[in-house]
Scaffold this active site. Structure first.
Site, PDB file in Angstrom:
ATOM      1  N   SER A  49       0.846  -1.200   0.000  1.00 32.83           N
ATOM      2  CA  SER A  49       0.000   0.000   0.000  1.00 32.83           C
ATOM      3  C   SER A  49       0.876   1.244   0.000  1.00 32.83           C
ATOM      4  O   SER A  49       0.648   2.201  -0.759  1.00 32.83           O
ATOM      5  CB  SER A  49      -0.884   0.034   1.251  1.00 32.83           C
ATOM      6  OG  SER A  49      -1.583  -1.181   1.398  1.00 32.83           O
ATOM      7  N   THR A  50       1.924   1.214   0.829  1.00 26.47           N
ATOM      8  CA  THR A  50       2.831   2.350   0.962  1.00 26.47           C
ATOM      9  C   THR A  50       3.550   2.659  -0.347  1.00 26.47           C
ATOM     10  O   THR A  50       3.913   3.800  -0.606  1.00 26.47           O
ATOM     11  CB  THR A  50       3.865   2.047   2.070  1.00 26.47           C
ATOM     12  OG1 THR A  50       3.149   1.709   3.267  1.00 26.47           O
ATOM     13  CG2 THR A  50       4.785   3.221   2.331  1.00 26.47           C
ATOM     14  N   TYR A 138      -1.146 -11.050   2.916  1.00 25.63           N
ATOM     15  CA  TYR A 138      -1.263  -9.644   3.327  1.00 25.63           C
ATOM     16  C   TYR A 138      -2.728  -9.390   3.684  1.00 25.63           C
ATOM     17  O   TYR A 138      -3.570  -9.256   2.805  1.00 25.63           O
ATOM     18  CB  TYR A 138      -0.783  -8.737   2.191  1.00 25.63           C
ATOM     19  CG  TYR A 138      -0.872  -7.236   2.453  1.00 25.63           C
ATOM     20  CD1 TYR A 138      -1.067  -6.703   3.727  1.00 25.63           C
ATOM     21  CD2 TYR A 138      -0.722  -6.343   1.399  1.00 25.63           C
ATOM     22  CE1 TYR A 138      -1.119  -5.328   3.935  1.00 25.63           C
ATOM     23  CE2 TYR A 138      -0.772  -4.964   1.607  1.00 25.63           C
ATOM     24  CZ  TYR A 138      -0.970  -4.463   2.866  1.00 25.63           C
ATOM     25  OH  TYR A 138      -1.029  -3.098   3.067  1.00 25.63           O
ATOM     26  N   LYS A 166       1.042 -11.031   7.164  1.00 21.20           N
ATOM     27  CA  LYS A 166       1.221  -9.627   7.553  1.00 21.20           C
ATOM     28  C   LYS A 166      -0.132  -9.175   8.050  1.00 21.20           C
ATOM     29  O   LYS A 166      -1.092  -9.082   7.282  1.00 21.20           O
ATOM     30  CB  LYS A 166       1.673  -8.804   6.342  1.00 21.20           C
ATOM     31  CG  LYS A 166       1.588  -7.299   6.508  1.00 21.20           C
ATOM     32  CD  LYS A 166       2.370  -6.617   5.393  1.00 21.20           C
ATOM     33  CE  LYS A 166       1.824  -5.269   4.961  1.00 21.20           C
ATOM     34  NZ  LYS A 166       1.778  -4.249   5.999  1.00 21.20           N
ATOM     35  N   THR A 168      -2.417  -6.576   9.381  1.00 20.60           N
ATOM     36  CA  THR A 168      -2.655  -5.142   9.520  1.00 20.60           C
ATOM     37  C   THR A 168      -4.085  -4.938  10.001  1.00 20.60           C
ATOM     38  O   THR A 168      -5.003  -4.694   9.207  1.00 20.60           O
ATOM     39  CB  THR A 168      -2.389  -4.396   8.196  1.00 20.60           C
ATOM     40  OG1 THR A 168      -1.096  -4.767   7.718  1.00 20.60           O
ATOM     41  CG2 THR A 168      -2.426  -2.887   8.404  1.00 20.60           C
ATOM     42  N   GLY A 190       1.314  -5.106  11.241  1.00 16.22           N
ATOM     43  CA  GLY A 190       1.175  -4.215  10.089  1.00 16.22           C
ATOM     44  C   GLY A 190       0.828  -2.786  10.449  1.00 16.22           C
ATOM     45  O   GLY A 190       0.930  -1.896   9.606  1.00 16.22           O
ATOM     46  N   ASP A 192       2.041   0.200  12.617  1.00 16.29           N
ATOM     47  CA  ASP A 192       3.222   0.613  13.377  1.00 16.29           C
ATOM     48  C   ASP A 192       2.830   1.180  14.744  1.00 16.29           C
ATOM     49  O   ASP A 192       3.568   1.040  15.714  1.00 16.29           O
ATOM     50  CB  ASP A 192       4.014   1.671  12.600  1.00 16.29           C
ATOM     51  CG  ASP A 192       4.161   1.304  11.130  1.00 16.29           C
ATOM     52  OD1 ASP A 192       3.822   0.160  10.764  1.00 16.29           O
ATOM     53  OD2 ASP A 192       4.599   2.166  10.357  1.00 16.29           O
ATOM     54  N   GLU A 193       1.672   1.841  14.791  1.00 14.99           N
ATOM     55  CA  GLU A 193       1.228   2.458  16.043  1.00 14.99           C
ATOM     56  C   GLU A 193       0.766   1.416  17.057  1.00 14.99           C
ATOM     57  O   GLU A 193       0.551   1.723  18.230  1.00 14.99           O
ATOM     58  CB  GLU A 193       0.127   3.504  15.766  1.00 14.99           C
ATOM     59  CG  GLU A 193      -1.085   3.034  14.987  1.00 14.99           C
ATOM     60  CD  GLU A 193      -0.873   3.050  13.468  1.00 14.99           C
ATOM     61  OE1 GLU A 193       0.223   2.677  13.000  1.00 14.99           O
ATOM     62  OE2 GLU A 193      -1.821   3.403  12.741  1.00 14.99           O
ATOM     63  N   SER A 209       5.093   1.461   7.082  1.00 12.43           N
ATOM     64  CA  SER A 209       5.450   2.649   6.304  1.00 12.43           C
ATOM     65  C   SER A 209       6.319   3.620   7.097  1.00 12.43           C
ATOM     66  O   SER A 209       7.236   4.236   6.558  1.00 12.43           O
ATOM     67  CB  SER A 209       4.179   3.374   5.858  1.00 12.43           C
ATOM     68  OG  SER A 209       3.464   3.860   6.986  1.00 12.43           O
TER      69      SER A 209
HETATM   70  O1  MN9 Z   1       2.238  -1.483   5.800  1.00 16.72           O
HETATM   71  C1  MN9 Z   1       1.062   0.318   6.681  1.00 16.72           C
HETATM   72  N1  MN9 Z   1      -0.290   0.321   6.204  1.00 16.72           N
HETATM   73  C2  MN9 Z   1      -0.737   1.213   5.314  1.00 16.72           C
HETATM   74  C3  MN9 Z   1       1.580  -1.078   6.685  1.00 16.72           C
HETATM   75  O2  MN9 Z   1      -0.053   2.133   4.922  1.00 16.72           O
HETATM   76  C4  MN9 Z   1      -2.125   1.036   4.839  1.00 16.72           C
HETATM   77  C5  MN9 Z   1       1.240   0.882   8.079  1.00 16.72           C
HETATM   78  O3  MN9 Z   1       2.620   1.009   8.270  1.00 16.72           O
HETATM   79  C6  MN9 Z   1       0.564   2.222   8.291  1.00 16.72           C
HETATM   80  O4  MN9 Z   1       0.893   3.091   7.252  1.00 16.72           O
HETATM   81  C7  MN9 Z   1       0.984   2.899   9.591  1.00 16.72           C
HETATM   82  C8  MN9 Z   1       0.165   4.171   9.853  1.00 16.72           C
HETATM   83  O5  MN9 Z   1      -1.167   3.851  10.132  1.00 16.72           O
HETATM   84  O6  MN9 Z   1       0.853   2.023  10.657  1.00 16.72           O
END
Ligand code: MN9
Length: 294
Positions: A49-50, A138, A166, A168, A190, A192-193, A209
């Site tokens: 996605s990033t 994913y 992965k 998320t 997936g 980061d927060e 990301s």
């Molecule tokens: O790859 C990322 N998901 C998306 C995982 O960008 C949709 C995350 O790293 C998020 O960007 C990040 C911020 O919400 O956690």
């Protein structure tokens, strides 16, 4: 192979585009070098996605995979996200990156149409059986609307070349059930927060990301959690989440690119229809960089 080479911190690679939306090869190389040399990441997840992947043509995806492998060589691990609801494209890309020497492939769950689970299962088996490589599922339900439960994950993971997920999502009950059910498969956080709570459930790594700019702090959280030092790790997760909240409020990928530009990395523009930053957003990104990353 026990797949331990794929544990750790993986940046979901940002992609540099020029003002007209063309791939900026030099910029991509600079982002990669920044990740390897400055952020000290264990690997890169290319075409996620990033990487603004779902807005690109097959040829553009291949070009990015080729540039990334050429720049990385064998410095860090490389995972290619090849998933597409055009299965022929996914298969073509899976073969292409396997030939290039990528360490693993990954595929997003097929989205847009309401595919049945048996359709999803056939999609994964078709892609993974087309090449000799390891596959990572994913799963990102908030963008795809595809929710799978533990038994469905289990059916996919029966294929020995499907080595993990992965994950998320914020569903920590599902993550815990999945961890318990498949101790020998790999799981990556997936979001980061939410890396620390995911680490408390013993995920094997994280793909994200924000590691493009916050990789060093993410590594510290990762190491502290593995040593069982959760309150110290939480302090760093708090700072990280102040940073991530500010980034999300200012536009995720465009702000990450602006922050890289502040450090002299030619991270460029976003690919339309995704908007690049306004001058106000750029100024805000500079503030965020100075407040949390210097
Ligand atoms: O790859 C990322 N998901 C998306 C995982 O960008 C949709 C995350 O790293 C998020 O960007 C990040 C911020 O919400 O956690």
């Amino acid at each position: 192979m026990d797949n331990t080479d794929l544990k750790g911190i993986f940046s979901a690679l940002l992609i540099s585009f020029d003002e007209n939306g063309h791939i900026n090869e030099q910029g991509i190389r600079e982002i990669i070098r920044h990740n390897i040399d400055k952020m000290k990441i264990d690997g890169l997840y290319v075409g996620g996605s990033t990487g603004e992947n779902f807005m690109l043509s097959t040829e553009e995806k291949k070009e990015i995979f080729r540039i990334a492998k050429d720049e990385v060589k064998n410095d860090v691990r490389l995972i290619a996200q090849v998933g597409s609801i055009n299965v022929k494209e996914a298969v073509e890309l899976a073969k292409y990156v396997t030939e290039l020497g990528y360490d693993a492939i990954s595929a997003v769950t097929p989205f847009y149409y309401k595919f049945s689970f048996s359709e999803i299962k056939e999609y994964y088996n078709t892609i993974v059986n087309s090449c000799n490589n390891r596959m990572i599922i994913y799963s990102i339900p908030f963008l795809t609307n595809v929710n799978m439960d533990v038994s469905q994950f289990g059916e996919l993971l029966e294929n020995k070349n499907i080595i993990g997920i992965k994950f998320t999502a914020a569903d920590f009950f599902l993550l815990e059930r999945t961890r318990k059910a498949f101790p020998d498969k790999l799981l990556w956080a997936g979001f980061d927060e939410m890396m620390l709570p995911a680490l408390s459930l013993n995920v094997d790594g994280a793909i994200g990301s924000t590691f493009n700019v916050n990789g060093i702090r993410a590594r510290q959280i990762f190491n502290l959690a593995q040593e069982g030092k959760f309150s110290e790790a939480l302090e760093l997760q708090h700072i990280t989440n102040d940073l991530i909240e500010a980034i999300l409020n200012n536009g995720l990928y465009s702000t990450l690119k602006n922050i890289l530009e502040e450090q002299g990395v030619n991270a460029g523009y976003c690919r339309r229809p995704m908007a690049s930053s306004t001058p106000e957003q750029k100024a805000k990104a500079k503030e965020i960089y100075q407040k949390y990353l210097v």
